[in-house]
Design a protein around this motif. Structure first.
Motif, PDB file in Angstrom:
ATOM      1  N   GLU A   1       2.924   6.693  -5.357  1.00 59.87           N
ATOM      2  CA  GLU A   1       2.431   6.821  -6.751  1.00 59.87           C
ATOM      3  C   GLU A   1       1.309   7.789  -7.024  1.00 59.87           C
ATOM      4  O   GLU A   1       1.407   8.570  -7.738  1.00 59.87           O
ATOM      5  CB  GLU A   1       2.331   5.432  -7.455  1.00 59.87           C
ATOM      6  CG  GLU A   1       1.784   5.556  -8.759  1.00 59.87           C
ATOM      7  CD  GLU A   1       2.975   6.384  -9.963  1.00 59.87           C
ATOM      8  OE1 GLU A   1       2.556   6.961 -10.586  1.00 59.87           O
ATOM      9  OE2 GLU A   1       4.054   6.332  -9.178  1.00 59.87           O
ATOM     10  N   GLU A   2       0.451   7.546  -5.953  1.00 57.55           N
ATOM     11  CA  GLU A   2      -1.132   8.387  -6.196  1.00 57.55           C
ATOM     12  C   GLU A   2      -0.348  10.032  -5.695  1.00 57.55           C
ATOM     13  O   GLU A   2      -0.962  10.775  -6.119  1.00 57.55           O
ATOM     14  CB  GLU A   2      -1.984   8.021  -5.018  1.00 57.55           C
ATOM     15  CG  GLU A   2      -2.598   6.778  -5.670  1.00 57.55           C
ATOM     16  CD  GLU A   2      -3.840   6.199  -4.832  1.00 57.55           C
ATOM     17  OE1 GLU A   2      -4.278   6.688  -3.634  1.00 57.55           O
ATOM     18  OE2 GLU A   2      -4.242   4.982  -4.868  1.00 57.55           O
TER      19      GLU A   2
ATOM     20  N   TRP B   1       0.888  -1.211  -0.052  1.00 53.41           N
ATOM     21  CA  TRP B   1      -0.145   0.060   0.095  1.00 53.41           C
ATOM     22  C   TRP B   1       0.904   1.203   0.080  1.00 53.41           C
ATOM     23  O   TRP B   1       0.438   2.214  -0.491  1.00 53.41           O
ATOM     24  CB  TRP B   1      -1.101  -0.059   1.180  1.00 53.41           C
ATOM     25  CG  TRP B   1      -0.175  -0.013   2.452  1.00 53.41           C
ATOM     26  CD1 TRP B   1       0.006  -0.966   3.248  1.00 53.41           C
ATOM     27  CD2 TRP B   1       0.391   1.224   3.228  1.00 53.41           C
ATOM     28  NE1 TRP B   1       0.701  -0.404   4.652  1.00 53.41           N
ATOM     29  CE2 TRP B   1       0.771   0.950   4.193  1.00 53.41           C
ATOM     30  CE3 TRP B   1       0.225   2.554   2.551  1.00 53.41           C
ATOM     31  CZ2 TRP B   1       1.275   1.814   5.330  1.00 53.41           C
ATOM     32  CZ3 TRP B   1       0.710   3.498   3.830  1.00 53.41           C
ATOM     33  CH2 TRP B   1       1.323   3.028   5.047  1.00 53.41           C
TER      34      TRP B   1
ATOM     35  N   HIS C   1       3.699   1.771  -1.745  1.00 54.39           N
ATOM     36  CA  HIS C   1       4.162   2.257  -2.961  1.00 54.39           C
ATOM     37  C   HIS C   1       2.945   2.789  -3.499  1.00 54.39           C
ATOM     38  O   HIS C   1       3.085   3.718  -4.458  1.00 54.39           O
ATOM     39  CB  HIS C   1       4.897   0.660  -3.524  1.00 54.39           C
ATOM     40  CG  HIS C   1       6.020   0.485  -2.725  1.00 54.39           C
ATOM     41  ND1 HIS C   1       7.031   1.143  -2.980  1.00 54.39           N
ATOM     42  CD2 HIS C   1       6.072  -0.613  -1.990  1.00 54.39           C
ATOM     43  CE1 HIS C   1       7.947   0.289  -2.389  1.00 54.39           C
ATOM     44  NE2 HIS C   1       7.595  -0.652  -1.732  1.00 54.39           N
ATOM     45  N   GLN C   2       1.908   2.332  -3.541  1.00 56.11           N
ATOM     46  CA  GLN C   2       0.513   3.013  -4.174  1.00 56.11           C
ATOM     47  C   GLN C   2       0.553   4.130  -3.662  1.00 56.11           C
ATOM     48  O   GLN C   2      -0.005   4.979  -4.383  1.00 56.11           O
ATOM     49  CB  GLN C   2      -0.868   2.015  -3.976  1.00 56.11           C
ATOM     50  CG  GLN C   2      -1.907   2.603  -4.660  1.00 56.11           C
ATOM     51  CD  GLN C   2      -3.242   1.675  -4.002  1.00 56.11           C
ATOM     52  OE1 GLN C   2      -3.047   0.438  -3.362  1.00 56.11           O
ATOM     53  NE2 GLN C   2      -4.271   2.095  -4.391  1.00 56.11           N
ATOM     54  N   TRP C   3       0.692   4.548  -2.301  1.00 55.08           N
ATOM     55  CA  TRP C   3       0.669   5.797  -1.766  1.00 55.08           C
ATOM     56  C   TRP C   3       1.375   6.773  -2.450  1.00 55.08           C
ATOM     57  O   TRP C   3       1.010   7.821  -2.784  1.00 55.08           O
ATOM     58  CB  TRP C   3       0.708   5.723  -0.372  1.00 55.08           C
ATOM     59  CG  TRP C   3       0.601   7.106   0.336  1.00 55.08           C
ATOM     60  CD1 TRP C   3      -0.219   8.000   0.603  1.00 55.08           C
ATOM     61  CD2 TRP C   3       1.948   7.708   0.687  1.00 55.08           C
ATOM     62  NE1 TRP C   3       0.305   9.067   1.415  1.00 55.08           N
ATOM     63  CE2 TRP C   3       1.511   8.999   1.258  1.00 55.08           C
ATOM     64  CE3 TRP C   3       3.289   7.456   0.691  1.00 55.08           C
ATOM     65  CZ2 TRP C   3       2.608   9.746   1.654  1.00 55.08           C
ATOM     66  CZ3 TRP C   3       4.290   8.121   1.001  1.00 55.08           C
ATOM     67  CH2 TRP C   3       3.855   9.446   1.479  1.00 55.08           C
TER      68      TRP C   3
END
Length: 433
Positions: A145-146, A139, A141-143
């Motif tokens: 990127e977002e 999560w 890495h997703q954060w």
């Protein structure tokens, strides 16, 4: 930006400056400035001026030392640069434009510098995250990127953006330490957490960019939706074992007589019997389950003066004050009372802001009804104030329709007088008694 003037270049003399600033050359300098700023401040390329009038043709002919007779002229910037150096101006195009002002901006260099700063920002973010417990959490890495994709950081000054992303990563790593040797405590106060990760107890205050980034990370880590209001944000903080400040904001109450035998309920009843107001914090509302008899009519006012007057008069009715705005703590109390079966009677200021606040309460609670807030009440109070010789307060701001009375806004607009709640104090106290 270029230097204002080369060290060995004297300022332009008055005659030369007067010629260069004549209106017939204004479009030339504007077009030349735009082209130079795009070209890294190098005099390259050609500019085209169209629809020239007689004054422009005359000025350009004198400047370029060649006749300009048609409606359109093509000017090579290298030639213009050479001409300026050889003329009484005695300096190149870039130096001339700088002298005429404002200073030139090398937009190509600025774009390159911004790109370099963005690369450095995200490289630092990735390095910082790799050094924390977040590196093994998908999560995170997703954060990151977002966060990169939204552009919220790159719109900030570089130093601010770098500090914010670093502190956000450190805060999330503190909240989600994984299996490291120094796990976080079971719970944090938000001020305590902010002090540890930002150096300031207010670093994670609601509304800051850092707080929004951290909350987005918490939402991803917990598989929760990102909140859109203050209660939702507070709930999300608690899911990460962070307790927001629940004692600085209060709601002013009077005459609450809850059922129950704990010392909290007893204390409220005793204060009500002694005609004393009570300020309740969010923390108290969280641990104190207020339960009034179903169907209890609770009066809600906007101004603390109403509570003060009710206490002085020894009124017995229950009263809650919004203090001019329905903050989280106010709505938390009203939510709890509405869920327990209480009904509300609302009164506020007769101005557009007061109508907006009343609308918010009326829409939120189906059990709310107006309390001397109709068009007739307003007309009576305006007439009474006029008879008493009270100077009228002009009604200002954008019109706001009242959801409970379609005649109120037109009546207020027609009379044009704003009335604060104190103007109805005698009537309100009569109801509360």
């Amino acid at each position: 930006m270029t230097n204002a003037r080369a060290v060995d270049e004297p300022p332009l003399d008055a005659e030369t400056l007067a010629f260069l600033t004549r209106s017939g050359l204004r479009r030339l300098w504007t077009a030349a400035r735009t082209r130079l700023e795009r070209n890294g401040l190098q005099p390259a390329g050609t500019i085209r001026l169209q629809d020239l009038d007689a004054g422009e043709r005359e000025a350009l002919s004198l400047l370029l030392a060649r006749p300009v007779t048609g409606p359109t002229v093509m000017i090579r910037l290298p030639d213009l640069d050479t001409r300026l150096r050889a003329s009484a101006v005695g300096r190149g195009l870039a130096a001339t434009l700088t002298e005429l002002g404002p200073p030139l901006t090398d937009r190509r260099a600025a774009r390159d510098a911004a790109a370099t700063e963005r690369t450095r920002l995200w490289s630092t973010a990735e390095t910082t995250m790799a050094a924390t417990s977040l590196t093994d959490q998908p999560w995170a890495h997703q954060w990151l990127e977002e966060t990169r994709r939204t552009g919220s950081l790159t719109r900030q000054p570089h130093t601010t953006a770098l500090m914010t992303i670093t502190q956000a990563i450190q805060t999330l790593a503190t909240l989600f330490p994984g299996t490291g040797p120094d796990p976080a405590p079971a719970a944090w106060g938000r001020g305590e957490l902010a002090t540890r990760t930002t150096g300031s107890a207010h670093g994670l205050d609601d509304g800051t960019l850092l707080a929004r980034l951290v909350l987005r990370g918490i939402a991803l880590a917990q598989g929760a939706d990102f909140p859109t209001d203050a209660p939702g944000r507070r709930a999300l903080w608690r899911r990460a074992s962070v307790t927001p400040d629940e004692v600085s904001s209060t709601v002013l109450t009077y005459g609450l007589r809850p059922r129950g035998g704990t010392w909290q309920e007893t204390a409220l009843r005793e204060r009500a019997e002694h005609h004393l107001e009570t300020h309740l914090t969010l923390r108290e509302l969280r641990i104190l389950h207020l339960e009034l008899p179903p169907g209890t009519r609770v009066h809600v006012c906007e101004n603390p003066r109403v509570v003060e007057a009710a206490a002085d008069a020894g009124c017995t009715a229950s009263l809650i004050c919004t203090s001019g705005s329905a903050t989280t703590v106010v709505l938390t109390l009203l939510d709890a009372l509405a869920a327990g079966g209480c009904a509300f009677a609302y009164h506020g200021d007769f101005d557009w802001a007061g109508i907006a606040l009343a609308n918010r309460v009326m829409r939120r609670y189906g059990v709310a009804e107006p309390w001397r807030m109709g068009a007739g009440d307003y007309e009576y109070l305006v007439m009474r104030a006029e008879l008493q010789g009270t100077p009228p307060l002009p009604l200002a701001g954008p019109r706001m329709e009242a959801v409970w009375d379609s005649e109120l806004a037109p009546t207020m607009e027609a009379l044009g007088v704003a009335l604060h709640e104190e103007s109805a104090l005698e009537l309100l106290l009569g109801d509360l008694e």
